[in-house]
Scaffold this motif. Structure first.
Motif, PDB file in Angstrom:
ATOM      1  N   ASP A 195      46.110  38.282  48.640  1.00 50.04           N
ATOM      2  CA  ASP A 195      46.924  37.880  47.500  1.00 50.04           C
ATOM      3  C   ASP A 195      47.644  36.572  47.789  1.00 50.04           C
ATOM      4  N   GLU A 196      48.123  35.952  46.711  1.00 48.85           N
ATOM      5  CA  GLU A 196      48.660  34.593  46.811  1.00 48.85           C
ATOM      6  C   GLU A 196      49.773  34.452  47.854  1.00 48.85           C
ATOM      7  N   GLN A 197      50.700  35.440  47.838  1.00 51.64           N
ATOM      8  CA  GLN A 197      51.830  35.296  48.759  1.00 51.64           C
ATOM      9  C   GLN A 197      51.365  35.336  50.212  1.00 51.64           C
ATOM     10  N   LEU A 250      49.779  32.086  51.148  1.00 48.37           N
ATOM     11  CA  LEU A 250      50.734  31.016  51.433  1.00 48.37           C
ATOM     12  C   LEU A 250      51.278  31.164  52.853  1.00 48.37           C
ATOM     13  N   LEU A 251      51.603  32.389  53.217  1.00 53.14           N
ATOM     14  CA  LEU A 251      52.142  32.618  54.551  1.00 53.14           C
ATOM     15  C   LEU A 251      51.107  32.315  55.621  1.00 53.14           C
ATOM     16  N   LEU A 252      49.866  32.757  55.402  1.00 52.52           N
ATOM     17  CA  LEU A 252      48.825  32.492  56.388  1.00 52.52           C
ATOM     18  C   LEU A 252      48.484  31.014  56.424  1.00 52.52           C
ATOM     19  N   ASP A 286      50.620  28.666  56.144  1.00 51.47           N
ATOM     20  CA  ASP A 286      51.595  28.103  57.086  1.00 51.47           C
ATOM     21  C   ASP A 286      51.150  28.288  58.527  1.00 51.47           C
ATOM     22  N   LYS A 287      50.628  29.493  58.827  1.00 46.32           N
ATOM     23  CA  LYS A 287      50.146  29.764  60.195  1.00 46.32           C
ATOM     24  C   LYS A 287      49.008  28.806  60.540  1.00 46.32           C
ATOM     25  N   THR A 324      46.079  25.714  45.246  1.00 42.98           N
ATOM     26  CA  THR A 324      47.299  25.645  46.048  1.00 42.98           C
ATOM     27  C   THR A 324      46.961  25.542  47.531  1.00 42.98           C
ATOM     28  N   ASP A 327      54.644  22.674  55.268  1.00 37.11           N
ATOM     29  CA  ASP A 327      55.067  24.072  55.185  1.00 37.11           C
ATOM     30  C   ASP A 327      54.919  24.464  53.726  1.00 37.11           C
ATOM     31  N   SER A 328      54.851  25.735  53.446  1.00 36.46           N
ATOM     32  CA  SER A 328      54.592  26.153  52.075  1.00 36.46           C
ATOM     33  C   SER A 328      55.739  25.824  51.114  1.00 36.46           C
TER      34      SER A 328
END
Ligand SMILES: Nc1ncnc2c1ncn2[C@@H]1O[C@H](COP(=O)(O)OP(=O)(O)OP(=O)(O)O)[C@@H](O)[C@H]1O
Ligand SMILES: Nc1ncnc2c1ncn2[C@@H]1O[C@H](COP(=O)(O)OP(=O)(O)OP(=O)(O)O)[C@@H](O)[C@H]1O
Ligand SMILES: [Mg+2]
Ligand SMILES: [Mg+2]
Lengths: 299, 261, 256, 264, 264
Positions: free
Chosen positions: D168-170, D173-175, D177-178, D198, D230-231
């Motif tokens: 999922d989108e959230q 976004l977090l991955l 960043d990783k 995105t 960063d996101s």
């Protein structure tokens, strides 16, 4: 015409001389003379016939091993013996391949010899025969007649058991040799090995029918031996075998062996039954009197 | 888990009232009803046996009629049949996978045989092999090797193409691909085939034992029937059902272990 | 078999194999039959089997036995299906009940049905009824198990759709459960039919006076081995065609 | 440790079982510079994975060639590391054994390879999960395991095909960043395939936009956002502008793709 | 034809089979105004579907109440139409029969209900696919079928739980545009559950942001973008600002969620 009484019977071992009595009687019209219409079912042997009788699927059962009947009776099955079917062991014989060293059972030291299953008449007779011959053979529970034949022919067994007319053709053709017969044991002639049975319901509710049936049955046995040629011919036709072989087969059975009354050698049978776990304990005299219920006894 | 607190009391209740206990209770209850029916004479004792009598017969079956030995005989036959079925089925499955022509030609046949009543061939083997362990084990092997082969072939086909691509991307040799990817990936499905093979072998061996009156557990049922020992017969049947339960449980455990979700 | 998507050469090779294999098997059989390696009664020559087969199919006797077996099959399978489906739905609609029932059902399902023959005979006698009962017993378990797991696995979201629309119990059953169960029921029936066939034929073999199984074992007992083979061939052809019909039906109606 | 990648006139037409021909790739041209992070974005079914598989040597192109560091290659190449779109971890291996896979087949000694694998496990942030099996992990963690496995073989070029496609989108976004951190650390030539605008803008130096079938590179857009990123970036005007620009290009293509699916 | 919806102090704790307790919802409060489009956004596993199921009457709350048009309700309510997160079309029915389902169970005559169903099939843009079965359609088309089926029952409040959750971003944006048109036409009170920030901002009048487990409404944000809208919106500064604002709130929650998953 008057409505005929319907009777359904189960008969084990299709097509033997002794198991064809009912068939002969029907064909000869002897049952019809007693105003009976008979419906016949062939079974594969004692246990199935017994089930059919005790569950009242049929009215009467023919050709039942004694041990099975005794066991069922003691375990509370509503079963009665209405007459002997076979006394003595004249029908059983053992054979080996002609090209083998077995000329008679006396040569069977260490050989493998077949019988049908523990406690069956072929087992008891074989043990007696071996004891008499004084040899120590390996007895094998090898199954039915055809199982024995296959195993003998393919060399898995040295000797197998059979009853006429089965395998007599091979004997005639010289492929097989008979090495022992049940009639070698004259003492067995005084012991009934198979009997005819019925259930208590039928015997109380339609006793008259049962009586007439057994009368016709006995008349048929008389007829078979009085008109042997005709009976043998019918026997040959029924089994689709040569007349010669049929004659030979019929010769195995003296008339005395087929008489319905009395049931002989019950004491010895009871003993054997205990030895083979068919009975837990001996039957009392009252029990024996209850079990033996000759609906028709011309004596 | 974040908000998970173990509730000892509820756990205990779950174990006590879990499906297994409930199953046992249902069994006991049914047994009790049967006992009452037989005792009161409503059920014919020559048709059904009282459970108490059945249990007593079970003891007798073990001490006098060698039920234990019969079990071992059947077990030995089933296991050797399964072993042979694996020796035949695994390479056969692999061959059908490896050579597309063979696979296309025979997989459908194999599936049809899987659905066919193969057990009815037993008179044929009775004729060819005789009334001995050869026939029972052969029937076990025949009925058992088909699912083994089918599932092995299927399992190899089902190996994820992505995993094979991973192998290709790492320049694996054909042999490495087979041992490092195809085999481990196919193990769970192939085991399903082996499980089915074992069960088919067992079922058919017991069935034929009963039919030809020979060998282990099946023969015991047949003997009891022949003897008109109704409670003994029910006890023997009950014992066979227990054996099935045992086999199934063990096999399913192994399968779950091989195929974690 | 779906043979789509094969290049023509492969298709030709496959076809050759499929034709050649039976030919080779037949020749092999004939060689064994003539070699005298096995006792001659056991492996009759192809010609003997063929003539026995012809005798069988041209005798009205066969059709009587065939009819008996089909009737038993029809009766047993119908009973198995009806009781199996009802039981399956009843057990499957309560997860707890089904987890109680599952081990019983599955271990009974994997017990050879033929050993129940004595029990069935005690109750139903030795006529066709006992074969029907045995067949029904055999078919029942796969159908019940499949229906049960189908009922358990009816997608909860579809049930939720029904709930959100306030469906009555009856509507729920007819509009959501039954359509969802078509697949599992047919799959169970396919498995069950196989077991029913086996149970009935083995029952006939062990004890009866009619039916294909009876005929086969009768020929065995009277040493008519070639005739026994031809009955076995007839049995297998019948079983395979019944199975093919079932496969077709399940492909047709199972939209899972 | 990095290299350049060039795709020249690569095209591919598939023939389906029933004889239909699907042109997945029209002749496509593309170059990835040393150390560059390039994303390829396109609607579903436009031929992205086809291109990916051709570059990785999984399938041969009908025409054209793939050039690594100036040399034309064919078949799998050890300089190229691939992360696949679908689930690709080995379910029978632990995270650590998955990551050590390439080292194991290369014959590296056990102690050494586990040590090295541990380093890459740490890099993707899975420390603590070394001995878990894939089925005990979330989808995102499994994909990170797959990335670590590929990184462990130390490829000079990293190809990734929608590694976070199923998430999922959230989480993406977090991955993302990783992934940004990892890329900053390795400075690896990377080609990422995605259909998420995105994600493409968040991660790339350059984005190549692909048309619907037959897939061609319609245009490439330089993403001139400062690094390290960063996101948080997504709230900036510039970010929105890039997203809008790509969406403008993609919209009609995506629409064509969506319509085509239903007709199948 | 529309109504108001209010959620008051609703909470829920699940107990799993092995006795573990999971608090999915801490007391949550929320109101949806007449004709308003409200989105609820939160990380995966935060209790969004739980809230959805409680409002729809699928499961009872531990405490609190659900109020429709000022009246407290319990159990499924005919004023509320639900579109579920998972695939929920009936695979054995055609598109048209799926859409006509609620009319059929309500006992509407065949001709009438098919006519009405056809209208809703058109509304979601599936004309031409009436007689297709779900397995012949793409995921997005199946979800549109499910939406049409719910709309056909003419609920006064429409609840949707991540109807496009399984689709890729581009398809979502396109379907979002379709949904915008439908909403503009119906002016229905709508509550959409999503975990996609872009989607929430694109569609909503107001976005409620949920925390990770136990789920609570952390804050609500009014989206003051002009209507009618279109996905072009995403390139605007204002859009990016809303997205950034929501991401700021969500980020730590999503991170908590992601970490929790791996530990399971
Ligand atoms: N092996 C194949 N045989 C036939 N057609 C294929 C094959 N591989 C892909 N295709 C077709 O080629 C087209 C492009 O497929 P590809 O997988 O490259 O798309 P994609 O852009 O990766 O899609 P997605 O975003 O869904 O992953 C599709 O229409 C697909 O159906
Ligand atoms: N019936 C249930 N029994 C036990 N736990 C449950 C049950 N339903 C949901 N949960 C748990 O409650 C929490 C919230 O679940 P919910 O489905 O509401 O999340 P969600 O926000 O909809 O997630 P997603 O975005 O993945 O759909 C999860 O941890 C889930 O595991
Ligand atoms: Mg792809
Ligand atoms: Mg949810």
């Amino acid at each position: 015409a008057q409505e005929m009484d319907k009777v359904s019977v189960a008969i084990g071992q299709r097509g033997l001389w002794d198991t064809l009595v009912v068939h002969q009687g029907i064909e000869e019209g002897i049952f019809a003379d007693e105003n009976l219409s008979v419906e016949m079912t062939w079974t594969k042997g004692g246990a199935e016939t017994l089930q059919a009788v005790t569950t009242r699927s049929v009215d009467m059962g023919f050709v039942n091993g004694m041990l099975g009947i005794l066991g069922a009776y003691q375990r509370g099955a509503p079963v009665r013996i209405i007459g002997a079917e076979m006394t003595g062991a004249n029908d059983l014989f053992w054979y080996a391949k002609s090209d083998s060293d077995l000329k008679s059972l006396a040569d069977a030291q260490g050989a493998t010899v077949g019988y049908s299953r523990p406690g069956a008449s072929s087992h008891l007779v074989l043990l007696n025969l071996l004891a008499k011959a004084g040899v120590d053979a390996e007895t094998v529970s090898a199954g039915g007649i055809s199982d024995n034949r296959t195993q003998v022919m393919s060399g898995q067994l040295d000797a197998g058991w059979s009853v006429p007319p089965f395998n007599l053709d091979l004997v005639a053709a010289g492929d097989l040799r008979i090495i022992a017969k049940g009639s070698d044991l004259p003492e067995l002639a005084e012991q009934t090995v198979r009997a005819n049975i019925s259930n208590t319901t039928f015997l109380t509710e339609r006793r008259d029918v049962a009586k007439r049936f057994m009368r016709a049955y006995m008349k048929t046995v008389d007829w078979m031996y009085d008109n042997k040629d005709k009976a043998v011919e019918r026997f040959a036709v029924f089994n689709n075998i040569d007349l010669e072989i049929a004659k030979e087969a019929a010769a195995f059975y003296p008339k005395e062996a087929l008489l319905s009354v009395p049931v002989k050698g019950l004491d010895k049978t009871i003993q054997e039954a205990i030895e083979h776990d068919a009975l837990r304990e001996p039957l009392s005299q009252e029990q024996i009197d209850e079990l033996l219920d000759y609906v028709y006894d011309p004596r | 888990m974040t908000h998970a607190e173990p509730h000892q009391k509820q756990r205990l209740a779950f174990v006590l009232w879990g499906p297994r206990t409930a199953g046992l209770l249902v069994l006991l209850f049914l047994g009790l009803i049967l006992e009452v029916l037989v005792a009161s004479g409503i059920a014919d004792p020559s048709i059904v046996a009282a459970p108490s009598e059945m249990l007593m017969s079970l003891e007798r079956l073990f001490t006098k009629d060698n039920l234990g030995a019969a079990f071992l005989i059947t077990l030995a036959q089933a296991l050797s049949a399964t072993l042979l079925a694996m020796l035949i089925g695994l390479p056969l499955g692999w061959t059908l996978f490896r050579y597309e022509v063979l696979g296309r030609a025979y997989r459908g046949w194999l599936a049809a045989m899987f659905a066919a009543p193969l057990v009815l061939l037993y008179p044929l083997f009775l004729v060819i092999i005789g009334r001995n362990y050869g026939t029972t084990i052969t029937m076990g092997v025949i009925t058992g090797s088909i699912p083994v082969a089918l599932y092995t072939c299927e399992a190899l086909h089902k190996v994820s193409p992505t995993l094979l691509k991973v192998g290709a991307a790492f320049n694996l040799t054909a042999k490495q691909t087979f041992t490092l990817i195809q085999v481990p990936a196919a193990v769970p499905d192939a085991f399903t085939g082996i499980r089915l093979g074992l069960i088919y072998a067992l079922v058919n061996i017991i069935g034929i034992e009963f039919l030809i009156d020979f060998g282990g557990l099946g023969r015991v049922v047949s003997t009891m029937f022949f003897r008109y020992d109704i409670p003994g017969m029910y006890a023997a049947i009950f014992f066979i059902i227990l054996i099935s339960l045992l086999f199934l449980t063990v096999l399913k455990k192994v399968e779950r272990w091989l195929r974690p979700v | 078999m779906a043979q789509t998507g094969m290049n023509p050469r492969l298709r030709r090779q496959v076809l050759t194999l499929q034709v050649l294999t039976p030919v080779v098997l037949v020749i092999l059989w004939e060689l064994i039959a003539r070699s005298g390696l096995l006792y001659e009664g056991v492996v009759p020559t192809i010609l003997e089997v063929a003539s026995a087969f012809w005798n069988e199919v041209s005798s009205p006797e066969l059709y009587h036995h065939f009819g008996v077996t089909l009737m038993e099959l029809f009766g047993g399978f119908t009973i198995a299906t009806l009781i199996g489906v009802v039981t399956g739905i009843a057990l499957g609609s309560r997860p707890f009940v089904s987890s109680v029932a599952d081990p019983f059902l599955s271990s009974l399902a994997t017990t050879p049905k033929i050993i129940f023959l004595p029990v069935v005979m005690l109750i139903f006698g030795i006529g066709p009824e006992s074969k029907v009962a045995l067949g029904a017993l055999g078919g029942f378990f796969p159908i019940a198990l499949s229906t049960m797991s189908g009922t358990l696995n009816v997608r909860p979201v579809l049930v939720d759709v029904g709930k959100a629309l306030n469906l009555t119990r009856w509507q729920m059953l007819v509009k959501i459960y039954l359509p969802s169960l078509v697949g599992p029921i047919i799959r169970g029936m396919r498995l069950g039919l196989g077991v029913t066939i086996i149970a009935i034929l083995l029952g006939e073999i062990k004890l009866s006076n009619a039916g294909l199984g009876f005929l086969a074992i009768e020929y065995y007992n009277t040493f008519h081995i070639a005739s026994m083979y031809s009955i076995l061939i007839i049995i297998f052809l019948t079983a395979l065609s019944i199975n093919a019909v079932m496969s077709y039906i399940s492909q047709r109606f199972d939209r899972a | 440790m990095t290299a350049t990648l060039e795709v020249r006139n690569v095209s591919k037409t598939f023939e389906s079982d029933n004889g239909d021909r699907i042109q997945a790739l029209a002749p496509a041209n593309l170059g990835v510079k040393q150390g560059e992070f390039l994303s390829i974005i396109g609607p579903s079914g436009c031929g992205k994975s086809t291109l990916f598989n051709i570059i990785g040597g999984m399938i041969p192109p009908d025409s054209g060639e793939v050039i690594v560091n100036g040399v034309s290659v064919s078949g799998p190449h050890k300089d190229i590391g691939m992360v696949f779109q679908e689930e690709s971890t080995f379910p029978w291996r632990t995270v650590l054994d998955n990551v050590a896979f390439s080292l194991e087949v290369a014959g590296m000694e056990k102690k050494e390879r586990l040590e090295k694998a541990r380093h890459f496990v740490e890099l993707v942030g899975l420390t603590g999960f070394e001995h878990h099996f894939p089925h005990q992990l979330s989808g995102g963690m499994r994909q990170r395991t797959a990335i670590a496995r590929t990184l462990a073989s130390e490829p000079r070029i990293l190809l990734m095909d929608e590694p976070f496609g199923a998430l999922d989108e959230q989480t993406r976004l977090l991955l993302g960043d990783k992934l940004l951190k990892i890329c900053d650390a390795l400075k690896q030539t990377t080609m990422l395939i995605t259909h998420n605008i995105t994600e493409a803008v968040q991660l790339s130096d350059r984005v190549a936009v692909m048309s619907y079938r037959p897939g061609t590179i319609m245009r490439t857009i330089d993403i001139e956002l400062p690094r390290p990123r960063d996101s948080e970036l997504i709230s900036t005007d510039k970010f929105a502008a890039y997203v809008g620009q790509i969406w403008e290009d993609l919209r009609t293509e995506a629409d064509r793709g969506m319509k085509a699916v239903g007709e199948a």
